[in-house]
Design a protein around this motif. Sequence first.
Motif, PDB file in Angstrom:
ATOM      1  N   ASP A   1     -13.555 -32.948 112.256  1.00  0.00           N
ATOM      2  CA  ASP A   1     -14.443 -32.044 111.519  1.00  0.00           C
ATOM      3  C   ASP A   1     -13.890 -30.622 111.536  1.00  0.00           C
ATOM      4  OD1 ASP A   1     -15.909 -34.353 111.199  1.00  0.00           O
ATOM      5  OD2 ASP A   1     -17.364 -33.872 112.739  1.00  0.00           O
TER       6      ASP A   1
ATOM      7  N   TYR B   1     -20.218 -29.330 120.005  1.00  0.00           N
ATOM      8  CA  TYR B   1     -21.491 -29.154 119.313  1.00  0.00           C
ATOM      9  C   TYR B   1     -21.741 -27.716 118.873  1.00  0.00           C
ATOM     10  CZ  TYR B   1     -23.233 -33.877 119.696  1.00  0.00           C
ATOM     11  OH  TYR B   1     -23.410 -35.228 119.522  1.00  0.00           O
ATOM     12  N   ARG B   2     -20.827 -26.805 119.164  1.00  0.00           N
ATOM     13  CA  ARG B   2     -20.989 -25.444 118.664  1.00  0.00           C
ATOM     14  C   ARG B   2     -20.856 -25.387 117.142  1.00  0.00           C
ATOM     15  NH1 ARG B   2     -16.692 -22.523 122.525  1.00  0.00           N
ATOM     16  NH2 ARG B   2     -15.602 -24.463 122.011  1.00  0.00           N
ATOM     17  N   TYR B   3     -20.218 -26.396 116.566  1.00  0.00           N
ATOM     18  CA  TYR B   3     -19.980 -26.384 115.132  1.00  0.00           C
ATOM     19  C   TYR B   3     -20.713 -27.508 114.406  1.00  0.00           C
ATOM     20  CZ  TYR B   3     -16.264 -23.493 116.994  1.00  0.00           C
ATOM     21  OH  TYR B   3     -15.560 -22.533 117.683  1.00  0.00           O
ATOM     22  N   VAL B   4     -21.607 -28.196 115.097  1.00  0.00           N
ATOM     23  CA  VAL B   4     -22.281 -29.334 114.478  1.00  0.00           C
ATOM     24  C   VAL B   4     -23.216 -28.888 113.361  1.00  0.00           C
ATOM     25  CG1 VAL B   4     -24.239 -29.414 116.088  1.00  0.00           C
ATOM     26  CG2 VAL B   4     -23.438 -31.520 114.984  1.00  0.00           C
ATOM     27  N   VAL B   5     -23.840 -27.719 113.486  1.00  0.00           N
ATOM     28  CA  VAL B   5     -24.755 -27.238 112.449  1.00  0.00           C
ATOM     29  C   VAL B   5     -23.987 -26.973 111.154  1.00  0.00           C
ATOM     30  CG1 VAL B   5     -26.323 -25.387 111.771  1.00  0.00           C
ATOM     31  CG2 VAL B   5     -26.402 -26.304 114.100  1.00  0.00           C
ATOM     32  N   GLN B   6     -22.835 -26.310 111.278  1.00  0.00           N
ATOM     33  CA  GLN B   6     -22.022 -26.048 110.088  1.00  0.00           C
ATOM     34  C   GLN B   6     -21.592 -27.353 109.422  1.00  0.00           C
ATOM     35  OE1 GLN B   6     -18.836 -23.063 110.251  1.00  0.00           O
ATOM     36  NE2 GLN B   6     -19.634 -22.412 112.244  1.00  0.00           N
ATOM     37  N   TRP B   7     -21.192 -28.320 110.228  1.00  0.00           N
ATOM     38  CA  TRP B   7     -20.734 -29.591 109.661  1.00  0.00           C
ATOM     39  C   TRP B   7     -21.886 -30.325 108.982  1.00  0.00           C
ATOM     40  CZ3 TRP B   7     -16.486 -31.447 108.016  1.00  0.00           C
ATOM     41  CH2 TRP B   7     -16.326 -32.821 107.802  1.00  0.00           C
ATOM     42  N   LYS B   8     -23.069 -30.271 109.545  1.00  0.00           N
ATOM     43  CA  LYS B   8     -24.223 -30.907 108.921  1.00  0.00           C
ATOM     44  C   LYS B   8     -24.583 -30.224 107.608  1.00  0.00           C
ATOM     45  CE  LYS B   8     -25.225 -34.259 111.761  1.00  0.00           C
ATOM     46  NZ  LYS B   8     -25.129 -35.682 111.304  1.00  0.00           N
ATOM     47  N   GLU B   9     -24.427 -28.908 107.568  1.00  0.00           N
ATOM     48  CA  GLU B   9     -24.691 -28.188 106.316  1.00  0.00           C
ATOM     49  C   GLU B   9     -23.719 -28.613 105.223  1.00  0.00           C
ATOM     50  OE1 GLU B   9     -26.428 -23.970 108.171  1.00  0.00           O
ATOM     51  OE2 GLU B   9     -24.328 -24.150 107.553  1.00  0.00           O
TER      52      GLU B   9
ATOM     53  N   GLY C   1     -24.365 -33.081 105.175  1.00  0.00           N
ATOM     54  CA  GLY C   1     -25.630 -33.713 105.553  1.00  0.00           C
ATOM     55  C   GLY C   1     -26.151 -34.749 104.586  1.00  0.00           C
TER      56      GLY C   1
ATOM     57  N   HIS D   1     -23.346 -23.303 100.942  1.00  0.00           N
ATOM     58  CA  HIS D   1     -22.671 -23.612 102.210  1.00  0.00           C
ATOM     59  C   HIS D   1     -21.171 -23.822 102.029  1.00  0.00           C
ATOM     60  CE1 HIS D   1     -26.463 -23.853 104.292  1.00  0.00           C
ATOM     61  NE2 HIS D   1     -26.900 -24.816 103.517  1.00  0.00           N
TER      62      HIS D   1
END
Length: 379
Positions: free
Chosen positions: A39, A131-139, A142, A306
């Motif tokens: 990712d 997991y510091r970048y999981v939000v960006q990847w989900k955006e 998703g 995004h």
Amino acid sequence: MNKDNSSMKMDPQLALRLLADGGVLVIAGVPEGTEFGIDLCAYTIGPDFRGVKMIPPGVHYVWCSSRGPYGDAAPRVGFVHFFHPNEIVVREWDHELEELRPRRIAEPEVERDRIRKNLAQLERMLAPYDYRYVVQWKELTGSVTESCVDRCRPTEGTIRTNIELQSCPDADRPRGGAATGSISRRNAAARLLLDESELLPDLKPVEGTAPRFTTVPLRVPQDALPADVSRHALDCIDAIDKLLDGFETADGLIEELQLAYAFFLVGYSVESLAHWRKLLGLLAHSQTGVTKHKLTYMKYSEVLAHQLPHLPEELMVPGPHNTVYKDVRELLVNLHAGGLSVSAERLSKRLEKKLGWEFEGLLDEDPEDQPVVIELPEA
């Protein structure tokens, strides 16, 4: 892309839950010093690295880039996989091709069961998913479903920066056709103005190496009458309707948009960027499309909000020569005109904040669209 060697802090209870439910990627035989990524994160493989644990369910892109004797990096080669909870995926290093490939053993299921039973001993050699970048990847991904991944990834499974091409005879050329008659010649000229890929040599992808995206219809159909060429160029609703008819639901288009951009962003796939670019060039030029497919355009504007901040630097500078900026501006105009002013405002504000893009005079009439007044000489 992030290459962060700092330590990741995580709540112990959350770590235990992720360890119990997350997927595991095990890789074997990758040379030390190889660039590796999953990712948005990139790493350099050390002597004890054997993979990644605690991978959240969903779509993920894994890649490697071998290093030469002088430290030069080869182009990225990777694969996409939709991970399920507790799933174990095993890959091995192909020393000849210098890329990860599926494990070539007689009983892969037996090996996965053995890994699962001995996972406690293997954990110290598995890096936790960052997991510091999981939000960006989900955006960014998703909406992508497993069926979209299965439909779009190459038949061979490997995604390269540049697909392998081979020459083909004119009869097998993947685009266009012979222009006969004045109408066909006019239409061919119009298509060249709207799609520069018509100028490319007669090449086609090697079977199984290219992402299998949906074919993007031409804004100006090959059989369009001369009187209709301008209409299609100004508002390509017919092409958009044809594009959406190729998906079971309109959400399929949003999924493919996100997956194509992920292929480009992480894997540097040129073919995927070209596909994403064609979709933007089509969807941006139809006020009727916004009016007719409001929900799809609402979702599309959120997806772009995004994606666009991750553009390459050469595409971040606004101006008349930046075709992405010009298409986004045209999209914003059509969003306003089609009744989605709220979506247009949200997108423009985010792009102004993230990229410094300003859209002054957005709703003013374009001078190029105004009538030309010609003064005739007095009799």
